[in-house]
Design a protein around this motif. Structure first.
Motif, PDB file in Angstrom:
ATOM      1  N   ALA A 111      18.698 -50.534 -28.617  1.00  0.00           N
ATOM      2  CA  ALA A 111      18.316 -49.073 -28.689  1.00  0.00           C
ATOM      3  C   ALA A 111      19.086 -47.907 -28.282  1.00  0.00           C
ATOM      4  O   ALA A 111      19.293 -46.898 -28.574  1.00  0.00           O
ATOM      5  N   TYR A 112      19.695 -48.591 -27.157  1.00  0.00           N
ATOM      6  CA  TYR A 112      20.764 -47.494 -26.505  1.00  0.00           C
ATOM      7  C   TYR A 112      21.989 -47.178 -27.489  1.00  0.00           C
ATOM      8  O   TYR A 112      22.493 -46.284 -27.707  1.00  0.00           O
ATOM      9  N   ARG A 113      22.591 -48.295 -28.004  1.00  0.00           N
ATOM     10  CA  ARG A 113      23.709 -48.527 -28.749  1.00  0.00           C
ATOM     11  C   ARG A 113      23.369 -47.539 -29.796  1.00  0.00           C
ATOM     12  O   ARG A 113      24.284 -47.110 -30.346  1.00  0.00           O
ATOM     13  N   ASP A 114      22.202 -48.001 -30.653  1.00  0.00           N
ATOM     14  CA  ASP A 114      22.075 -47.355 -31.950  1.00  0.00           C
ATOM     15  C   ASP A 114      21.200 -45.969 -31.832  1.00  0.00           C
ATOM     16  O   ASP A 114      20.937 -45.261 -32.833  1.00  0.00           O
ATOM     17  N   HIS A 115      20.932 -45.289 -30.699  1.00  0.00           N
ATOM     18  CA  HIS A 115      20.307 -44.072 -30.480  1.00  0.00           C
ATOM     19  C   HIS A 115      21.125 -42.892 -31.201  1.00  0.00           C
ATOM     20  O   HIS A 115      22.436 -42.816 -30.799  1.00  0.00           O
ATOM     21  N   PRO A 116      20.749 -42.171 -31.812  1.00  0.00           N
ATOM     22  CA  PRO A 116      21.044 -41.109 -32.803  1.00  0.00           C
ATOM     23  C   PRO A 116      22.321 -39.998 -31.700  1.00  0.00           C
ATOM     24  O   PRO A 116      23.273 -39.890 -32.118  1.00  0.00           O
ATOM     25  N   GLU A 117      21.688 -39.967 -30.796  1.00  0.00           N
ATOM     26  CA  GLU A 117      22.467 -38.995 -29.770  1.00  0.00           C
ATOM     27  C   GLU A 117      23.814 -39.569 -29.284  1.00  0.00           C
ATOM     28  O   GLU A 117      24.909 -39.307 -28.994  1.00  0.00           O
ATOM     29  N   HIS A 118      23.706 -41.080 -29.103  1.00  0.00           N
ATOM     30  CA  HIS A 118      24.533 -41.799 -28.493  1.00  0.00           C
ATOM     31  C   HIS A 118      25.733 -42.088 -29.537  1.00  0.00           C
ATOM     32  O   HIS A 118      26.935 -41.945 -29.169  1.00  0.00           O
ATOM     33  N   ARG A 119      25.439 -42.070 -30.680  1.00  0.00           N
ATOM     34  CA  ARG A 119      26.071 -42.445 -31.980  1.00  0.00           C
ATOM     35  C   ARG A 119      26.962 -40.915 -32.322  1.00  0.00           C
ATOM     36  O   ARG A 119      28.110 -40.967 -32.500  1.00  0.00           O
ATOM     37  N   ARG A 120      25.958 -39.833 -32.119  1.00  0.00           N
ATOM     38  CA  ARG A 120      26.679 -38.684 -32.061  1.00  0.00           C
ATOM     39  C   ARG A 120      27.725 -38.270 -31.206  1.00  0.00           C
ATOM     40  O   ARG A 120      29.047 -37.674 -31.575  1.00  0.00           O
ATOM     41  N   ILE A 121      27.934 -38.664 -30.065  1.00  0.00           N
ATOM     42  CA  ILE A 121      28.645 -38.256 -28.872  1.00  0.00           C
ATOM     43  C   ILE A 121      29.930 -39.454 -29.238  1.00  0.00           C
ATOM     44  O   ILE A 121      31.272 -38.719 -29.166  1.00  0.00           O
ATOM     45  N   ILE A 122      29.547 -40.306 -29.873  1.00  0.00           N
ATOM     46  CA  ILE A 122      30.820 -41.541 -29.878  1.00  0.00           C
ATOM     47  C   ILE A 122      31.554 -40.928 -31.138  1.00  0.00           C
ATOM     48  O   ILE A 122      32.885 -40.580 -31.158  1.00  0.00           O
ATOM     49  N   ASP A 123      30.829 -40.362 -32.124  1.00  0.00           N
ATOM     50  CA  ASP A 123      31.419 -39.837 -33.456  1.00  0.00           C
ATOM     51  C   ASP A 123      32.305 -38.412 -33.329  1.00  0.00           C
ATOM     52  O   ASP A 123      33.216 -38.653 -33.581  1.00  0.00           O
ATOM     53  N   GLU A 124      31.697 -37.920 -32.359  1.00  0.00           N
ATOM     54  CA  GLU A 124      32.286 -36.299 -32.315  1.00  0.00           C
ATOM     55  C   GLU A 124      33.195 -36.239 -31.096  1.00  0.00           C
ATOM     56  O   GLU A 124      34.111 -35.355 -31.160  1.00  0.00           O
ATOM     57  N   GLN A 125      32.786 -36.986 -30.160  1.00  0.00           N
ATOM     58  CA  GLN A 125      33.760 -36.576 -28.773  1.00  0.00           C
ATOM     59  C   GLN A 125      34.546 -37.725 -28.296  1.00  0.00           C
ATOM     60  O   GLN A 125      35.529 -37.809 -27.545  1.00  0.00           O
ATOM     61  N   ILE A 126      34.332 -39.245 -28.755  1.00  0.00           N
ATOM     62  CA  ILE A 126      35.151 -40.348 -28.323  1.00  0.00           C
ATOM     63  C   ILE A 126      36.130 -40.831 -29.389  1.00  0.00           C
ATOM     64  O   ILE A 126      37.191 -41.101 -29.147  1.00  0.00           O
ATOM     65  N   ALA A 127      35.451 -41.091 -30.525  1.00  0.00           N
ATOM     66  CA  ALA A 127      36.204 -42.138 -31.573  1.00  0.00           C
ATOM     67  C   ALA A 127      37.536 -41.612 -31.824  1.00  0.00           C
ATOM     68  O   ALA A 127      38.634 -42.517 -31.630  1.00  0.00           O
ATOM     69  N   HIS A 128      37.655 -40.177 -32.141  1.00  0.00           N
ATOM     70  CA  HIS A 128      39.173 -39.869 -32.426  1.00  0.00           C
ATOM     71  C   HIS A 128      40.133 -39.756 -31.414  1.00  0.00           C
ATOM     72  O   HIS A 128      41.271 -39.528 -31.748  1.00  0.00           O
ATOM     73  N   ARG A 129      39.564 -40.091 -30.303  1.00  0.00           N
ATOM     74  CA  ARG A 129      40.384 -40.079 -28.921  1.00  0.00           C
ATOM     75  C   ARG A 129      40.820 -41.089 -28.507  1.00  0.00           C
ATOM     76  O   ARG A 129      41.814 -41.339 -27.495  1.00  0.00           O
ATOM     77  N   VAL A 130      40.464 -42.435 -28.902  1.00  0.00           N
ATOM     78  CA  VAL A 130      40.479 -43.619 -28.429  1.00  0.00           C
ATOM     79  C   VAL A 130      41.872 -44.313 -28.895  1.00  0.00           C
ATOM     80  O   VAL A 130      41.961 -44.381 -30.357  1.00  0.00           O
ATOM     81  N   GLY A 131      42.613 -44.973 -28.040  1.00  0.00           N
ATOM     82  CA  GLY A 131      43.750 -45.486 -28.376  1.00  0.00           C
ATOM     83  C   GLY A 131      43.630 -47.063 -28.434  1.00  0.00           C
ATOM     84  O   GLY A 131      43.660 -47.808 -29.446  1.00  0.00           O
ATOM     85  N   GLY A 132      42.811 -47.584 -27.539  1.00  0.00           N
ATOM     86  CA  GLY A 132      42.318 -48.887 -27.253  1.00  0.00           C
ATOM     87  C   GLY A 132      40.872 -48.900 -26.762  1.00  0.00           C
ATOM     88  O   GLY A 132      40.517 -47.979 -25.712  1.00  0.00           O
ATOM     89  N   ARG A 133      40.048 -50.082 -27.065  1.00  0.00           N
ATOM     90  CA  ARG A 133      38.710 -50.099 -26.515  1.00  0.00           C
ATOM     91  C   ARG A 133      38.545 -51.454 -26.437  1.00  0.00           C
ATOM     92  O   ARG A 133      38.835 -52.227 -27.087  1.00  0.00           O
ATOM     93  N   SER A 134      37.815 -51.965 -25.429  1.00  0.00           N
ATOM     94  CA  SER A 134      37.288 -53.253 -24.928  1.00  0.00           C
ATOM     95  C   SER A 134      35.892 -53.320 -24.639  1.00  0.00           C
ATOM     96  O   SER A 134      35.676 -52.685 -23.619  1.00  0.00           O
ATOM     97  N   ALA A 135      35.152 -54.236 -25.266  1.00  0.00           N
ATOM     98  CA  ALA A 135      33.686 -54.219 -24.865  1.00  0.00           C
ATOM     99  C   ALA A 135      33.211 -55.501 -24.735  1.00  0.00           C
ATOM    100  O   ALA A 135      33.709 -56.673 -25.555  1.00  0.00           O
ATOM    101  N   VAL A 136      32.194 -55.605 -23.825  1.00  0.00           N
ATOM    102  CA  VAL A 136      31.620 -57.082 -23.598  1.00  0.00           C
ATOM    103  C   VAL A 136      30.177 -56.969 -23.409  1.00  0.00           C
ATOM    104  O   VAL A 136      30.024 -55.905 -22.560  1.00  0.00           O
ATOM    105  N   GLN A 137      29.340 -57.532 -24.026  1.00  0.00           N
ATOM    106  CA  GLN A 137      27.792 -57.378 -23.680  1.00  0.00           C
ATOM    107  C   GLN A 137      27.395 -58.843 -23.232  1.00  0.00           C
ATOM    108  O   GLN A 137      27.711 -59.990 -23.910  1.00  0.00           O
ATOM    109  N   PHE A 138      27.030 -58.980 -22.059  1.00  0.00           N
ATOM    110  CA  PHE A 138      26.602 -60.303 -21.534  1.00  0.00           C
ATOM    111  C   PHE A 138      25.177 -60.488 -20.819  1.00  0.00           C
ATOM    112  O   PHE A 138      24.684 -59.366 -20.197  1.00  0.00           O
ATOM    113  N   ALA A 139      24.585 -61.561 -20.776  1.00  0.00           N
ATOM    114  CA  ALA A 139      23.479 -61.963 -20.166  1.00  0.00           C
ATOM    115  C   ALA A 139      23.814 -61.955 -18.580  1.00  0.00           C
ATOM    116  O   ALA A 139      24.650 -62.839 -18.237  1.00  0.00           O
ATOM    117  N   GLY A 140      23.195 -61.052 -17.861  1.00  0.00           N
ATOM    118  CA  GLY A 140      23.580 -61.156 -16.520  1.00  0.00           C
ATOM    119  C   GLY A 140      23.566 -59.762 -15.784  1.00  0.00           C
ATOM    120  O   GLY A 140      23.556 -58.663 -16.578  1.00  0.00           O
TER     121      GLY A 140
END
Lengths: 104, 104
Positions: free
Chosen positions: A75-104
């Protein structure tokens, strides 16, 4: 059992984020405002920050968020405002990205 | 203000860690035993886990640790048992690594 989302970003070398900490602080502020205002069910904790420079080769910025379960995370990942910030402020500035989601 | 350490690992494609979850569980168990037994001053929380497979392109494994301050983090980072686990069980299996330490 909680569910943790971790993402690190290395800014593209030619991006303003790599040169100007205020740009990154603006991204952090937008994300924090979203988290504060979105009243996300199942969000246990959320932090982010700029790398402290303790090791060469580190990435530049990280977000750590802990949720009750996978559904609260998605729900957090897909929230429209979260997507907007990623699309408008983050994505075009990123050289490298590493993500993990884990139980714990 | 706390101090957070985040690291993600992508296992080398030819490594046993990339093929066998039990290998990764062994690494996680060694790290947890170290954290439990080392009685690390200033350690607020410590979690790790294997990626849940919710997104393509994610890394494979992450550790998130929160400390009272930088000194508590560096004591963890430089602890002999932590170094041993990294040298003996992690380093030779890593294809990619991304770390950030930040105030927060």
């Amino acid at each position: 059992m909680s569910f943790t989302h971790v993402v690190t970003f290395a800014w593209a070398q030619d991006s303003d984020a790599a040169r100007d900490p205020a740009v990154v602080d603006g991204i952090a502020a937008a994300l924090r405002a979203f988290v504060d205002e979105a009243d996300l069910a199942g969000l246990r904790s959320w932090t982010c920050g700029r790398d402290a420079g303790l090791a060469t080769g580190n990435a530049d910025f990280a977000v750590v968020a802990v949720f009750d379960d996978v559904d609260a995370y998605t729900a957090y990942r897909d929230h429209p405002e979260h997507r907007r910030i990623i699309d408008e402020q983050i994505a075009h500035r990123v050289g490298g990205r590493s993500a993990v989601q884990f139980a714990g």
